[in-house]
Design a protein around this motif. Structure first.
Motif, PDB file in Angstrom:
ATOM      1  N   ASP A   1       0.637  -1.262   0.068  1.00  0.00           N
ATOM      2  CA  ASP A   1      -0.016  -0.012  -0.079  1.00  0.00           C
ATOM      3  C   ASP A   1       0.892   1.092   0.080  1.00  0.00           C
ATOM      4  O   ASP A   1       0.622   2.278  -0.556  1.00  0.00           O
ATOM      5  CB  ASP A   1      -1.033  -0.014   1.270  1.00  0.00           C
ATOM      6  N   PHE A   2       1.866   1.167   0.780  1.00  0.00           N
ATOM      7  CA  PHE A   2       2.945   2.390   0.826  1.00  0.00           C
ATOM      8  C   PHE A   2       3.456   2.471  -0.517  1.00  0.00           C
ATOM      9  O   PHE A   2       3.386   3.731  -0.985  1.00  0.00           O
ATOM     10  CB  PHE A   2       3.841   1.938   1.864  1.00  0.00           C
ATOM     11  N   LEU A   3       3.714   1.612  -1.282  1.00  0.00           N
ATOM     12  CA  LEU A   3       4.579   1.811  -2.562  1.00  0.00           C
ATOM     13  C   LEU A   3       3.483   2.205  -3.625  1.00  0.00           C
ATOM     14  O   LEU A   3       3.969   3.120  -4.390  1.00  0.00           O
ATOM     15  CB  LEU A   3       4.944   0.259  -2.795  1.00  0.00           C
ATOM     16  N   VAL A   4       2.346   1.715  -3.514  1.00  0.00           N
ATOM     17  CA  VAL A   4       1.262   2.091  -4.452  1.00  0.00           C
ATOM     18  C   VAL A   4       0.904   3.512  -4.170  1.00  0.00           C
ATOM     19  O   VAL A   4       0.893   4.292  -5.006  1.00  0.00           O
ATOM     20  CB  VAL A   4      -0.016   1.441  -4.392  1.00  0.00           C
ATOM     21  N   ALA A   5       0.877   4.016  -3.065  1.00  0.00           N
ATOM     22  CA  ALA A   5       0.741   5.335  -2.767  1.00  0.00           C
ATOM     23  C   ALA A   5       1.600   6.272  -2.948  1.00  0.00           C
ATOM     24  O   ALA A   5       1.347   7.508  -3.235  1.00  0.00           O
ATOM     25  CB  ALA A   5       0.234   5.615  -1.154  1.00  0.00           C
ATOM     26  N   HIS A   6       3.026   5.781  -3.067  1.00  0.00           N
ATOM     27  CA  HIS A   6       4.103   6.724  -3.421  1.00  0.00           C
ATOM     28  C   HIS A   6       4.830   6.479  -4.770  1.00  0.00           C
ATOM     29  O   HIS A   6       5.798   6.525  -5.091  1.00  0.00           O
ATOM     30  CB  HIS A   6       4.990   6.803  -2.127  1.00  0.00           C
ATOM     31  N   PHE A   7       3.970   5.796  -5.701  1.00  0.00           N
ATOM     32  CA  PHE A   7       4.358   5.242  -6.719  1.00  0.00           C
ATOM     33  C   PHE A   7       4.982   6.177  -7.510  1.00  0.00           C
ATOM     34  O   PHE A   7       6.397   6.134  -7.979  1.00  0.00           O
ATOM     35  CB  PHE A   7       3.149   4.598  -7.741  1.00  0.00           C
ATOM     36  N   ASN A   8       4.644   7.616  -7.956  1.00  0.00           N
ATOM     37  CA  ASN A   8       5.364   8.325  -8.468  1.00  0.00           C
ATOM     38  C   ASN A   8       6.728   8.789  -7.843  1.00  0.00           C
ATOM     39  O   ASN A   8       7.643   9.130  -8.578  1.00  0.00           O
ATOM     40  CB  ASN A   8       4.531   9.751  -8.767  1.00  0.00           C
ATOM     41  N   VAL A   9       6.720   8.877  -6.665  1.00  0.00           N
ATOM     42  CA  VAL A   9       8.084   9.127  -5.803  1.00  0.00           C
ATOM     43  C   VAL A   9       8.932   8.052  -6.181  1.00  0.00           C
ATOM     44  O   VAL A   9      10.260   8.213  -6.516  1.00  0.00           O
ATOM     45  CB  VAL A   9       7.820   9.337  -4.324  1.00  0.00           C
TER      46      VAL A   9
ATOM     47  N   ALA B   1       4.485  -2.462  -6.597  1.00  0.00           N
ATOM     48  CA  ALA B   1       3.300  -1.587  -6.599  1.00  0.00           C
ATOM     49  C   ALA B   1       2.683  -1.961  -7.716  1.00  0.00           C
ATOM     50  O   ALA B   1       1.395  -2.092  -7.620  1.00  0.00           O
ATOM     51  CB  ALA B   1       4.114  -0.264  -6.747  1.00  0.00           C
ATOM     52  N   ASP B   2       3.195  -2.191  -9.134  1.00  0.00           N
ATOM     53  CA  ASP B   2       2.324  -2.287 -10.289  1.00  0.00           C
ATOM     54  C   ASP B   2       1.702  -3.804 -10.180  1.00  0.00           C
ATOM     55  O   ASP B   2       0.411  -3.704 -10.597  1.00  0.00           O
ATOM     56  CB  ASP B   2       3.473  -2.508 -11.483  1.00  0.00           C
ATOM     57  N   SER B   3       2.222  -4.709  -9.387  1.00  0.00           N
ATOM     58  CA  SER B   3       1.558  -5.848  -9.193  1.00  0.00           C
ATOM     59  C   SER B   3       0.159  -5.780  -8.534  1.00  0.00           C
ATOM     60  O   SER B   3      -0.674  -6.567  -8.805  1.00  0.00           O
ATOM     61  CB  SER B   3       2.277  -7.047  -8.544  1.00  0.00           C
ATOM     62  N   ALA B   4       0.290  -4.955  -7.523  1.00  0.00           N
ATOM     63  CA  ALA B   4      -1.035  -4.457  -6.744  1.00  0.00           C
ATOM     64  C   ALA B   4      -1.900  -3.752  -7.644  1.00  0.00           C
ATOM     65  O   ALA B   4      -3.023  -3.803  -7.387  1.00  0.00           O
ATOM     66  CB  ALA B   4      -0.636  -3.766  -5.634  1.00  0.00           C
ATOM     67  N   ILE B   5      -1.254  -2.997  -8.624  1.00  0.00           N
ATOM     68  CA  ILE B   5      -2.147  -1.856  -9.380  1.00  0.00           C
ATOM     69  C   ILE B   5      -3.157  -2.973 -10.494  1.00  0.00           C
ATOM     70  O   ILE B   5      -4.314  -2.818 -10.766  1.00  0.00           O
ATOM     71  CB  ILE B   5      -1.558  -0.944 -10.005  1.00  0.00           C
ATOM     72  N   ARG B   6      -2.092  -3.657 -11.234  1.00  0.00           N
ATOM     73  CA  ARG B   6      -2.775  -4.340 -12.285  1.00  0.00           C
ATOM     74  C   ARG B   6      -2.420  -5.896 -12.371  1.00  0.00           C
ATOM     75  O   ARG B   6      -2.567  -6.539 -13.179  1.00  0.00           O
ATOM     76  CB  ARG B   6      -2.151  -3.675 -13.659  1.00  0.00           C
ATOM     77  N   GLY B   7      -1.949  -6.281 -11.361  1.00  0.00           N
ATOM     78  CA  GLY B   7      -1.807  -7.820 -11.014  1.00  0.00           C
ATOM     79  C   GLY B   7      -0.337  -8.209 -11.682  1.00  0.00           C
ATOM     80  O   GLY B   7       0.430  -7.304 -12.300  1.00  0.00           O
ATOM     81  N   TRP B   8      -0.257  -9.522 -11.430  1.00  0.00           N
ATOM     82  CA  TRP B   8       1.131  -9.830 -11.811  1.00  0.00           C
ATOM     83  C   TRP B   8       1.411 -10.132 -13.393  1.00  0.00           C
ATOM     84  O   TRP B   8       2.690 -10.449 -13.907  1.00  0.00           O
ATOM     85  CB  TRP B   8       1.657 -11.144 -11.155  1.00  0.00           C
ATOM     86  N   GLY B   9       0.489 -10.139 -14.113  1.00  0.00           N
ATOM     87  CA  GLY B   9       0.355 -10.705 -15.436  1.00  0.00           C
ATOM     88  C   GLY B   9       1.232  -9.824 -16.467  1.00  0.00           C
ATOM     89  O   GLY B   9       1.820 -10.146 -17.462  1.00  0.00           O
ATOM     90  N   PHE B  10       1.186  -8.441 -16.012  1.00  0.00           N
ATOM     91  CA  PHE B  10       2.477  -7.702 -16.646  1.00  0.00           C
ATOM     92  C   PHE B  10       3.719  -8.103 -16.994  1.00  0.00           C
ATOM     93  O   PHE B  10       4.534  -7.586 -17.939  1.00  0.00           O
ATOM     94  CB  PHE B  10       2.338  -6.169 -16.174  1.00  0.00           C
ATOM     95  N   LEU B  11       4.126  -8.988 -16.147  1.00  0.00           N
ATOM     96  CA  LEU B  11       5.570  -9.319 -15.954  1.00  0.00           C
ATOM     97  C   LEU B  11       5.715 -10.335 -17.150  1.00  0.00           C
ATOM     98  O   LEU B  11       6.923 -10.482 -18.028  1.00  0.00           O
ATOM     99  CB  LEU B  11       5.964 -10.241 -14.748  1.00  0.00           C
ATOM    100  N   ALA B  12       4.580 -10.905 -17.679  1.00  0.00           N
ATOM    101  CA  ALA B  12       4.747 -11.958 -18.881  1.00  0.00           C
ATOM    102  C   ALA B  12       4.551 -11.318 -20.109  1.00  0.00           C
ATOM    103  O   ALA B  12       4.355 -11.845 -21.142  1.00  0.00           O
ATOM    104  CB  ALA B  12       3.711 -13.002 -18.679  1.00  0.00           C
ATOM    105  N   GLN B  13       4.221  -9.855 -20.463  1.00  0.00           N
ATOM    106  CA  GLN B  13       3.885  -9.144 -21.467  1.00  0.00           C
ATOM    107  C   GLN B  13       5.323  -9.148 -22.226  1.00  0.00           C
ATOM    108  O   GLN B  13       6.534  -8.891 -21.780  1.00  0.00           O
ATOM    109  CB  GLN B  13       3.457  -7.812 -21.140  1.00  0.00           C
TER     110      GLN B  13
END
Length: 164
Positions: A12-20, A88-100
């Protein structure tokens, strides 16, 4: 803080401060790349220095300080902030982006970049021991390897080609 979502979790901390974290990642990448581009340039000039000369010793100090003072810390920061962004990305869009395909391309290029970093580190030690066997021409020819890898990384991330 726990890694789990909810409350005061790390994710949650990472998601909240993603841009930082993204900004810190970009800044550390800039320092990392600057060092990876400069060190082979030092090697170009170092190959022309007479062994044991004052210039040889000066290059040894410059190369060691660049690697230990800038490149290594920046590579660690780049990795840590990159890992934070993945979590943070895994929490936002799931782990599937790693396989793109774009992310796989980025990760493969990163392995190449960190491999080049390792090669430069080993080469610096050879220069320090007076055992460099590579020519000035070699160092000039390979000087742009990190930049080519950076282009691949940036294009893969910014275009997200073949994104499903």
């Amino acid at each position: 803080m726990s890694l789990q979502r909810g409350g005061l979790g790390v994710i949650d901390f990472l998601v909240a401060h993603f841009n930082v974290f993204r900004g810190l990642h970009i800044l550390s990448v800039i320092a990392f790349m600057a060092g990876l581009l400069y060190l082979p340039r030092l090697f170009v000039y170092h190959t022309g220095a007479a062994p044991g000369s004052e210039m040889d010793e000066t290059f040894k100090v410059m190369e060691r300080r660049l690697l230990r003072g800038i490149i290594n810390p920046a590579s660690i920061a780049t990795f840590v902030f990159g890992l934070a962004l993945i979590l943070a990305d895994s929490a936002i869009r799931g782990w599937g982006f790693l396989a793109q395909p774009w992310m796989i391309t980025k990760l493969v290029a990163l392995v190449g970049l960190y491999g080049w970093h390792g090669f430069l580190s080993a080469s610096r030690k050879k220069f320090e021991r007076g055992e460099n066997t590579r020519s000035e021409k070699f160092w000039r020819a390979t000087n742009e390897i990190p930049f080519v890898l950076a282009i691949i990384i940036v294009i893969s991330v910014t275009t997200k080609f073949l994104n499903h």
